[in-house]
Design an enzyme around this catalytic site. Structure first.
Site, PDB file in Angstrom:
ATOM      1  N   ASP A 197       0.860  -1.186   0.000  1.00 57.82           N
ATOM      2  CA  ASP A 197       0.000   0.000   0.000  1.00 57.82           C
ATOM      3  C   ASP A 197       0.892   1.231   0.000  1.00 57.82           C
ATOM      4  O   ASP A 197       2.121   1.122  -0.062  1.00 57.82           O
ATOM      5  CB  ASP A 197      -0.959   0.007   1.199  1.00 57.82           C
ATOM      6  CG  ASP A 197      -2.307   0.630   0.841  1.00 57.82           C
ATOM      7  OD1 ASP A 197      -2.332   1.837   0.526  1.00 57.82           O
ATOM      8  OD2 ASP A 197      -3.311  -0.089   0.861  1.00 57.82           O
ATOM      9  N   HIS A 285      -3.008   3.217  -4.599  1.00 59.19           N
ATOM     10  CA  HIS A 285      -2.346   2.740  -3.374  1.00 59.19           C
ATOM     11  C   HIS A 285      -0.927   2.228  -3.664  1.00 59.19           C
ATOM     12  O   HIS A 285      -0.494   1.240  -3.089  1.00 59.19           O
ATOM     13  CB  HIS A 285      -3.179   1.636  -2.716  1.00 59.19           C
ATOM     14  CG  HIS A 285      -4.472   2.128  -2.121  1.00 59.19           C
ATOM     15  ND1 HIS A 285      -4.519   2.813  -0.931  1.00 59.19           N
ATOM     16  CD2 HIS A 285      -5.752   2.040  -2.566  1.00 59.19           C
ATOM     17  CE1 HIS A 285      -5.784   3.126  -0.666  1.00 59.19           C
ATOM     18  NE2 HIS A 285      -6.546   2.672  -1.643  1.00 59.19           N
ATOM     19  N   GLU A 345     -10.183   2.740  -4.976  1.00 56.87           N
ATOM     20  CA  GLU A 345      -9.849   4.098  -4.533  1.00 56.87           C
ATOM     21  C   GLU A 345      -8.743   4.728  -5.386  1.00 56.87           C
ATOM     22  O   GLU A 345      -7.731   5.206  -4.874  1.00 56.87           O
ATOM     23  CB  GLU A 345      -9.452   4.085  -3.047  1.00 56.87           C
ATOM     24  CG  GLU A 345     -10.564   3.613  -2.135  1.00 56.87           C
ATOM     25  CD  GLU A 345     -10.177   3.590  -0.667  1.00 56.87           C
ATOM     26  OE1 GLU A 345     -11.062   3.785   0.186  1.00 56.87           O
ATOM     27  OE2 GLU A 345      -8.986   3.373  -0.363  1.00 56.87           O
TER      28      GLU A 345
END
Length: 761
Positions: A197, A285, A345
C-alpha cells in the site's frame, strides 16, 4: 451433494447446547457414554489423511506424553468415503468403543479433527503451547474424554475468509501462523494478505529489491503518532518495538517478508487447508512503489491528492512490464487459484491531464477515466489467466465495465447494488461490506449479532443470481492496529461469529451466545488477547436524584471486576466490584473486567452527576404525532456544521427511521419537537449512529456521539418529570452508508426502541 451427507441424520435437528461447537454442525445427534483417548489408543488412517493425523498427534501427544500409536484395527479410525462429495464435508461418530471420522477429501477430514478438538477439554491447549515453546505454567495432564454423538457436516459457503492488512502495520510470521491455526480451529479457509500500500511494501521482489529496501520502512506517520498517543491509556496501541530499526541516524518502522518466509507460510497454511490470497494493490495505493520508481506515475512521482495518492500510469508500456514482473514473482510464491489486484480508490485526475492517456483512450474507444481503469484491470486479468490464475478486485472494478470472469470483492456498503450488478454480469462475488465486516471498526455490544444476522446473499438477488455469491470475508485494515494484541482484540470473538455464519446451516444466535463462553476459555488457553464480553447495567453518563446503584451482573462467572475513582486505570489489584456500589456523591468511576489469565476488557468511564428532575413543559396548542425534521443536502464533519444554515427541505417524521426521500450521498438531519415520557424517572438513552449524532433533551446534551465514524452506540441518562420535554436529535452522514437508532430504558432497565408515540411536535 448436501443430501448425500445429511440424509442419515436430518439437516434440521434442534441444536444441543451440551456440545459447544462453533461453527455448529449441520446435524448432531447425542449418544450415550464417552470415549477416552489414552496412550494405548491406536489410530488407523487412510494414507490420504496425513495432515489430519498430524493434527491429531499435535493435539494428543503433549497431553499424553507420547504420540498415539498407529496401526490396523484402531479405536480411532480416519476412513475415506467417496459418497461424501462436499469438498470439506465429513461425518463423525463417537461411541464408548470407537471414534470414526469419515470424509471424501483430506480437507474434510482435517475439519473433522478440528471438530474433535473442540469436543475435548479447553485445558488441553496449554500443553500444545508448551510444545511450541511458549511461556505457560506447567499444565496438569488430564484425560482426553469425548462425548458419544453422531455428526454430519459440510459448509454453506466455499469462501470463508479473513483479511489482514500488513502494509500499514507489519505483523510477524509467528503471528500469521497463530492466525492460521485459529482460522483452522473455526473452519475458515481463506487468508487474504494485503501486502502493499502507500505506507509500506511488505513482500520481497527479487527483480526490484529497492521495493523493500526503501518501501518496507518509514519514519513514523500520522497514524503511528495517533497510536502512540492512545497507548498512554491502552498498552495494546503501542508500536511494536520488534519492528523498529535505526538506520543512518533515523528511526525507521516496518519490515518485510522474504520470498522463502512466504513460501514456508503457504505450506503451513496448506497443511491446514487454508489458501493464502496475496494482494498487490494497483493502479492506486502504490506510493511505496512510486517513491522508488517515480516514472511509474503519469506525473513522475506520487503525492496525496484530494481523494487518494497518485496512481501508476496505465498509458505507459513500462507500467505493464513492471506489473507483470511483480505478479510473476508473486505467483511463484503463492500457488493460490486467486490473485487480488486491488484496483480500489484510484485518484484518476493525473490520467485525465496526461496526453498519452488521452491518446490511448481515443485509440481504444474509451469514454472516460473509469473505462481507462477498466482497460488496466482487463489487461492484467488476461495476464493472470495466461498463468492459470483468476483475478479478484474490489468492487470499484465494476465502474468502467469488467469481464464476466473477474471476481468481485464487495466492500462499499453505500453501493448496495454493486453485488447485484456483478451477479447479473456473471461475476462471482465475495461479500465483505464495511458494515459489519470491517473489523477495524470498533466493536460494541451489537457487533456479534450484526455479523451473525448478516445476509451473505443480498435479499434483492434472485436464486439464480444468489449462486454467484461464493462466500464472505472480514477485513482488518491496520492504520490503527499497531500490535498483535490489538489485532487479536479486533478479530475475536467477531471472527468466531463470522465462522459460524458462513459455515453453519443451523443459525440460532441465542444458541450461539450460549456456546460462546466455552470458546473464551479455549482462547484464554491459546493466549489470544480476545475482547471480553460487554458489561451492562450502566450508561457512560449517569445521573441520580437521591442515589444511584452500580450493580453489574458479570457476563462470565470467572471474570473479576475492578474499579478506581481517582482517575487511574483499573488493574487487577484495584478495588474489586463484587457487590452493589451505592453512589450518593458525584464521581467518575473507571471500571474493567479481567479474565483469569489477566486479559483486561474494555475500560468503561462512568460519570455520575446529581441533578433534579427536569420539569415537564406546558404547550399552548395541542401537540401532534411525530417530529419536525430539517434536511440538509451537504457534507458535514460534525453536527455543528448544520447550525445557522437554511434547510434544503423539511418534513414530519413519525419515527427516527431515515425515509427513502433522504437520498443525498452526504446529508444532515435535525429532528426537533418533544418527547412525552410516561412517568417521572431517570431515563437511559442509547444512541447508535453512523456517522455522527447528538441527542439533547431540554437543555441537556444526553448523548454526544458526534463526528465521522463507523456504527457505534453511546449512552447517557437524564432525570425527567412525567410529560413533555423539548427534544432534539442531530444526525449527519458523510457518505458510505448510515445507521441510526435510539433506544431507552427506565433507570438501568432493559433497553428498548423508543415508541413512536413518545414523539410530538
Amino acid at each position: 451433494m448436501a443430501a448425500v451427507l445429511l440424509q442419515a441424520f436430518g439437516a434440521h435437528a434442534q441444536q444441543n447446547d451440551q456440545y459447544p461447537l462453533i461453527p455448529y454442525p449441520a446435524s448432531l445427534q447425542a449418544g450415550s457414554g464417552t470415549f477416552t483417548i489414552t496412550a494405548a489408543t491406536v489410530v488407523t488412517a487412510d494414507p490420504a489423511f496425513t495432515d489430519a493425523v498430524a493434527l491429531l498427534q499435535r493435539l494428543a501427544t503433549p497431553v499424553l506424553g507420547k504420540p498415539l500409536k498407529t496401526g490396523s484395527a484402531g479405536k480411532i479410525v480416519l476412513r475415506k468415503d467417496a459418497a461424501i462429495t462436499a469438498a470439506e464435508g465429513y461425518r463423525l461418530s463417537i461411541t464408548a468403543q470407537k471414534v470414526e471420522l469419515t470424509a471424501g477429501t483430506p480437507a474434510g477430514m482435517f475439519r473433522a479433527v478440528e471438530t474433535l478438538r473442540q469436543l475435548l477439554p479447553a485445558g488441553m491447549e496449554q500443553p500444545i503451547l508448551t510444545m511450541k515453546g511458549l511461556p505457560v505454567a506447567k499444565p496438569a495432564r488430564q484425560p482426553l474424554v469425548l462425548p458419544a454423538l453422531e455428526i454430519a457436516d459440510e459448509p454453506s459457503y466455499a469462501w470463508r475468509g479473513i483479511h489482514l492488512d500488513v502494509a500499514r502495520h507489519f505483523f510477524s510470521i509467528q503471528y500469521l501462523q497463530k492466525l492460521i491455526d485459529l482460522m483452522a480451529l473455526y473452519k475458515l479457509n481463506k487468508l487474504h494478505l494485503h501486502l502493499t500500500d502507500d505506507q509500506g511494501w511488505r513482500i520481497e521482489i527479487k527483480k526490484y529489491p529497492v521495493l523493500t529496501q526503501q518501501g518496507a520502512w518509514r519514519t513514523f506517520d500520522k497514524n503511528d503518532s495517533a497510536c502512540m498517543r492512545m497507548s498512554a491509556t491502552n498498552p495494546d496501541m503501542a508500536i511494536d518495538a520488534q519492528h523498529i530499526i535505526h538506520r543512518n541516524g533515523k528511526t525507521l518502522y516496518g519490515g518485510f517478508y522474504t520470498q522463502q518466509q512466504m513460501k514456508d507460510l503457504v505450506k503451513y497454511a496448506a497443511a491446514r487447508y487454508i489458501d493464502i490470497i496475496p494482494e498487490v494493490d494497483m493502479p492506486g495505493h502504490m506510493m511505496a512503489a512510486i517513491h522508488a520508481f517515480p516514472d511509474l506515475s503519469c506525473e513522475g512521482g506520487s503525492k496525496w491528492g484530494e481523494l487518494f495518492s497518485t496512481p501508476i500510469c496505465p498509458c505507459n508500456e513500462g507500467t505493464y512490464t513492471f506489473a507483470e514482473n511483480i505478479f510473476t514473482e508473486i505467483m511463484n510464491i503463492f500457488p493460490s487459484e486467486y490473485i487480488h489486484l486491488g484496483a480500489d480508490e484510484v485518484d484518476r485526475k493525473s490520467w485525465e491531464k496526461n496526453t498519452a492517456c488521452t491518446a490511448l483512450m481515443e485509440k481504444e474507444g474509451l469514454k472516460n477515466s473509469a473505462e481507462l481503469q477498466s482497460y488496466f484491470v482487463k489487461r492484467m486479468e488476461r495476464f493472470f489467466q495466461s498463468k492459470g490464475r483468476k483475478l479478484i478486485g474490489w468492487d470499484e472494478i465494476l465502474e468502467g465495465g469488467i469481464s464476466a470472469t473477474a471476481n468481485v470483492m464487495y466492500w462499499r456498503s453505500w453501493v448496495p447494488d454493486a453485488p447485484i450488478k456483478a451477479a447479473a454480469n456473471g461475476n462471482k462475488v465475495i461479500m465483505s461490506p464495511g458494515s459489519p465486516l470491517y473489523f477495524d471498526n470498533l466493536p460494541d455490544a451489537h457487533s456479534l449479532s450484526n455479523i451473525y444476522h448478516f445476509h451473505v446473499v443480498p435479499q434483492k438477488l434472485t436464486p439464480e443470481q444468489g449462486a454467484a455469491i461464493i462466500g464472505a470475508q472480514a477485513n482488518l485494515w491496520s492504520e490503527r492496529v499497531p500490535s498483535e494484541n490489538r489485532a487479536d482484540y479486533l478479530y475475536f470473538p467477531r471472527m468466531i461469529a463470522l465462522a459460524e455464519r458462513v459455515w453453519s446451516k443451523q443459525l440460532d444466535f441465542g444458541a450461539f451466545e450460549q456456546r460462546l463462553p466455552a470458546h473464551y476459555k479455549r482462547l484464554e488457553q491459546l493466549h489470544v488477547h480476545y475482547r471480553l464480553p460487554d458489561l451492562s447495567g450502566f450508561t457512560a453518563q449517569n445521573v441520580f436524584v437521591d442515589q444511584a446503584v452500580l450493580d453489574i451482573q458479570k457476563p462470565l462467572p470467572e471474570l473479576t471486576l475492578h474499579y478506581t475513582t481517582d482517575g487511574t486505570l483499573p488493574k487487577r489489584n484495584s478495588p474489586a466490584l463484587d457487590k452493589p456500589l451505592i453512589i450518593k456523591q458525584p464521581v467518575t468511576i473507571k471500571l474493567a473486567a479481567f479474565s483469569p489469565g489477566g486479559n483486561r476488557g474494555e475500560i468503561y468511564t462512568l460519570d455520575y452527576k446529581k441533578e433534579d428532575y427536569q420539569p415537564a413543559v406546558a404547550t399552548f396548542a395541542p401537540v401532534k404525532e411525530g417530529l419536525q425534521c430539517q434536511y440538509y443536502k451537504k457534507y458535514f464533519k460534525n453536527t455543528g456544521g448544520m447550525q445557522g444554515l437554511e434547510a434544503d427541505s423539511q418534513f414530519i417524521a413519525r419515527d427516527l427511521v431515515v425515509p427513502p426521500s433522504v437520498n443525498a450521498p452526504s446529508f444532515g438531519l435535525q429532528y426537533t419537537g418533544f418527547i412525552d415520557v410516561p412517568e417521572t424517572a431517570v431515563y437511559s438513552f442509547y444512541f447508535l449512529c453512523d456517522d455522527g449524532g447528538v441527542l439533547t433533551i431540554g437543555d441537556k446534551v444526553v448523548v454526544d456521539n458526534d463526528g465521522q465514524h463507523a456504527p457505534i452506540e453511546k449512552s447517557g441518562q437524564v432525570a425527567l418529570q412525567k410529560g413533555l420535554h423539548p427534544f432534539r436529535l442531530d444526525f449527519i452522514e458523510g457518505g458510505g452508508g448510515f445507521s441510526l437508532g435510539l433506544k431507552y430504558g427506565v433507570g438501568n432497565g432493559t433497553p428498548q426502541i423508543v415508541p413512536d408515540s413518545f414523539f410530538k411536535h
